[in-house]
Design a protein around this motif. Sequence first.
Motif, PDB file in Angstrom:
ATOM      1  N   ALA A 195      64.856  42.579  25.367  1.00  0.00           N
ATOM      2  CA  ALA A 195      65.627  43.812  25.221  1.00  0.00           C
ATOM      3  C   ALA A 195      64.705  44.980  24.891  1.00  0.00           C
ATOM      4  O   ALA A 195      64.839  46.072  25.443  1.00  0.00           O
ATOM      5  N   GLU A 196      63.751  44.723  24.022  1.00  0.00           N
ATOM      6  CA  GLU A 196      62.839  45.794  23.643  1.00  0.00           C
ATOM      7  C   GLU A 196      62.026  46.297  24.829  1.00  0.00           C
ATOM      8  O   GLU A 196      61.848  47.503  25.012  1.00  0.00           O
ATOM      9  N   LEU A 247      63.720  47.033  36.386  1.00  0.00           N
ATOM     10  CA  LEU A 247      64.293  46.772  35.063  1.00  0.00           C
ATOM     11  C   LEU A 247      64.901  45.379  34.984  1.00  0.00           C
ATOM     12  O   LEU A 247      64.686  44.629  34.033  1.00  0.00           O
ATOM     13  N   LEU A 273      63.017  51.820  30.004  1.00  0.00           N
ATOM     14  CA  LEU A 273      64.083  52.805  30.212  1.00  0.00           C
ATOM     15  C   LEU A 273      63.684  54.166  29.655  1.00  0.00           C
ATOM     16  O   LEU A 273      63.887  55.205  30.279  1.00  0.00           O
ATOM     17  N   ALA A 274      63.091  54.128  28.454  1.00  0.00           N
ATOM     18  CA  ALA A 274      62.699  55.367  27.780  1.00  0.00           C
ATOM     19  C   ALA A 274      61.683  56.129  28.624  1.00  0.00           C
ATOM     20  O   ALA A 274      61.647  57.356  28.639  1.00  0.00           O
ATOM     21  N   ALA A 294      63.774  42.291  32.517  1.00  0.00           N
ATOM     22  CA  ALA A 294      64.700  41.588  31.622  1.00  0.00           C
ATOM     23  C   ALA A 294      64.639  40.095  31.892  1.00  0.00           C
ATOM     24  O   ALA A 294      64.571  39.276  30.977  1.00  0.00           O
ATOM     25  N   ASP A 327      65.557  39.309  22.039  1.00  0.00           N
ATOM     26  CA  ASP A 327      65.263  40.591  21.450  1.00  0.00           C
ATOM     27  C   ASP A 327      64.011  41.225  22.060  1.00  0.00           C
ATOM     28  O   ASP A 327      63.965  42.406  22.351  1.00  0.00           O
ATOM     29  N   VAL A 331      62.835  46.179  27.950  1.00  0.00           N
ATOM     30  CA  VAL A 331      63.701  46.928  28.856  1.00  0.00           C
ATOM     31  C   VAL A 331      63.961  48.317  28.288  1.00  0.00           C
ATOM     32  O   VAL A 331      63.916  49.321  29.006  1.00  0.00           O
ATOM     33  N   ILE A 332      64.187  48.372  26.995  1.00  0.00           N
ATOM     34  CA  ILE A 332      64.455  49.670  26.361  1.00  0.00           C
ATOM     35  C   ILE A 332      63.241  50.598  26.510  1.00  0.00           C
ATOM     36  O   ILE A 332      63.366  51.777  26.829  1.00  0.00           O
ATOM     37  N   LYS A 333      62.044  50.009  26.327  1.00  0.00           N
ATOM     38  CA  LYS A 333      60.818  50.801  26.465  1.00  0.00           C
ATOM     39  C   LYS A 333      60.709  51.363  27.885  1.00  0.00           C
ATOM     40  O   LYS A 333      60.449  52.552  28.086  1.00  0.00           O
TER      41      LYS A 333
END
Length: 921
Positions: free
Chosen positions: A886-887, A913, A893-894, A917, A883, A889-891
């Motif tokens: 994932a967070e 990226l 990405l944003a 990960a 998790d 990577v999401i950050k």
Amino acid sequence: MVLARFNDRDESAPAEAASAAAAPDAGRVTPMMEQYVEIKAANPDCLLFYRMGDFYEMFFQDAEIASRALGIVLTKRGKHLGQDIPMCGVPVERADEYLHRLIALGHRVAVCEQTEDPAEAKKRGGKSVVRRDVVRLVTPGTLTEDTLLDARRNNYLAAIVRARVSSPAEEGRFALAFLDISTGEFRLTECDRVGLAAELARLEPGEIIVSDALYGDADMAPMLRALPAVTPLTRDVFDGATAERRLASYFAVATTDAFGAFSRLELTAAAACVTYVERTQIGKRPPLSPPLREAQGATLAIDAATRANLELMRTLSGERRGSLAAAIDRTVSAAGSRLLAQRLAAPLTDPPAIEARLDAVGALVADPALRGDVRASLAAAPDLARALARLVVGRGGPRDLAAIRDGLDAAAALAARLAQLAPAPAEIAQAAAALRAPDPALTAELAAALADELPAFKRDGGFVRAGYDGALDETRALRDESRRVVAALQARYADETQVRALKIRHNNVLGYFVEVTAQHGDKLLQEPLKRTFIHRQTLAGQVRFTTTELADLEAKIANAADRALGLELAIFERLAERVIALAESIKAAAQALAAIDVAAGLASLAAERDYVRPEIVAGLDFTIAGGRHPVVEQAIDGPFVANDCDLSPPQISSHDSASAGRIYVVTGPNMAGKSTYLRQNALIAVLAQMGSFVPARRARIGVVDRLFSRVGAADDLARGRSTFMVEMVETAAILNQAGPRSLVILDEIGRGTATFDGLSIAWAAIEHLHETNRCRALFATHFHELTALAAKLTRLHNATVRVREWHGDVIFLHEVVAGAADRSYGIQVAKLAGLPAPVIERAKLVLAELEAEDRTSPARKLVDDLPLFAATPRAAPAPAARDEAAEAVIKALAALNPDELSPREALDALYALKLAAAKKQ
Ligand code: ADP
Ligand code: MG
């Protein structure tokens, strides 16, 4: 052409065809249709081949199905209850060919013959229908004709019976009986559900019979529906109470005790088989051997996936070419090839039994002259077993008698030659005794009776040698004499009428007749010739006549020809009876021929390809020196690089060293030869235990009881089930079933999912194999991290397939050595494959970058940090590390704005990226 065929047919069964067609008032059923409907109703699940003259006709829905399946013309014939009757037909002469296609498509066929001469029916009155009866049901598991069978394979009929679940001990037990009516083999076994699937994979029955109840069982349905040719039958066929009686009655014995002590379950399965055989053969009893129980655990257990995967009988794409069977088959007879396939499908586990086979092969390896002579004799021997089976069920022809003659001749010659081998190994001595057993007088009799050229069918006549039977010779002389008289008569008539083109001809409707062209017809229709020539028929171009003299002659000829054929058929029956009386010893001789052929074939193979005799031991050894892949080495152009493998328990004394064999973790780049290496060792075990020499310099093998082989999903495309799920189901089966005597081959397990999942699963699986299964295993992987496990697991050994780098290219050495691969050489392989140069250059840059980031190997840390597998608490919940990753990577990405990125920047961002990960995990 089709029309011509119908005309022929009319001539051969004129009265009936007429009555079938003529149904003037709607709703009336002709007598023939009445008979047809009755016979069809008794065989609802079969296509009905209804004999009419020289054709088998099909009507109604059967005709529609068959015309579609066979691509033959569908016509109409008369009316039934006011409706047109669809019809199509196949000529009797070519019936086998059409049967073959229908059976292959999964149809069953009831063959209905005329059981009386049409003349007899006529005597009963004009409207009488020829008597007919179904003489045989043709189903995939009960074939005897060479044209319908594959000479190199057994065609088994199998019956499956499940124990009633009344007693918990019996729960989930099955009995499996199987027989091959074309060779007489008959065996049975009990097994559990897993074993049942494995047995069916081994036997590949042509047809499986089960009770209606089992077929409808929700639990069994998925398995049964997936099998080809499963025939559900009514309960009485599977009735346990009458099983023993039915079995005893088939073999004409008072009780089946002499066959061995069988469980009720086994008896039920065996009885179902013989009952079905009697039903399909309509009371005829093919010569079966009494049922033989297959001892539990006597053969190497190989499940369906492993069989497919190791390409034992056919390749993953379904061809025989490229399979182990094709690579090792040097037999020269069909029966030998069948026995070799049986042995390959079921290698042994009992060392003395394996040694007995190896002794026979060894004796023939050591004596090339003997081997050559033996194979020459064998090549001359026809398929005795199948010829015998046809004779017993009344489907034999003159060529089957000749096959018995030649087969027994070859057997005697072979026995004499084998007698020169002293001392002969037990298997050869036994075979030689069986080869000597049949009565030589029978061979002599057949040789005296049979002509040099033999027709395909006995009904064709002419197969008895002139001089064999006085009465026959006399009748034949009469018949031939009459033919000369016909020729003389034709000459005389031509002379008398002054019609040069006058001919005497014959057909089935008119018999013999005089024929002249239409222009001469008038002449014969007028005085004085009219007094001699009686008009019969006027066609478009010809006029046909008969004469009293011709009619007399015809009666004489027909009589003589009929009598000659009758005498020949009687001789045939007498000879067939003599053969049948010796059925047991002929069958034994046939088996002996096959056994010798297998031994000689394997000896040839060993000599040709330089195989060695494996040393079979009781322990857990598995030491191969200079092993080769039996199929690949024959397929490649260059030399095959031989490799060692040592899975024997380690010598060094540690707490568990003696009790378990080793596990190899094999790393190396793609195309290095990992898969080949894994399989060659499994195949060497199979070959050794089936009683063959093996492709190696030396081999010492402690018998394996179960063999498992699985391939990671990506390699499994050929089977069309390339899902990760299948890979995992199969891996689960291994981890649940493999024991200390098993040999396990795992090829790139874990490849079908994301890197870290895959690595984790592979990691845990190796630990389980080492600690719990404790089996000998070979594990090929592209996860180099796994080599770190050797530090913890004492019986784990790292091996790698060597490659050399040469001016930036990779050279595959195919040589297996101790140690781990330093890297994957993926980019070099990609270059070999022809990826564009800029892509290769770019990939090199990325790799350098990634490797710099990843200096500290996470795997090495894992080995130190993780408690050993056995100490891990079961079902420990995984930490939530994923998790966090994932967070992150999401950050990241944003934070990206795709519209502002150049392509180059986008690519870099993508790599970043991925890295993020990976690192976070
Ligand atoms: P991997 O599983 O490592 O990708 P494979 O076992 O599929 O590699 O082998 C790739 C090819 O290399 C094979 O098709 C074969 O032609 C060749 N090869 C493999 N092993 C050998 C060997 N020992 N000697 C010669 N050629 C080999
Ligand atoms: Mg591979």
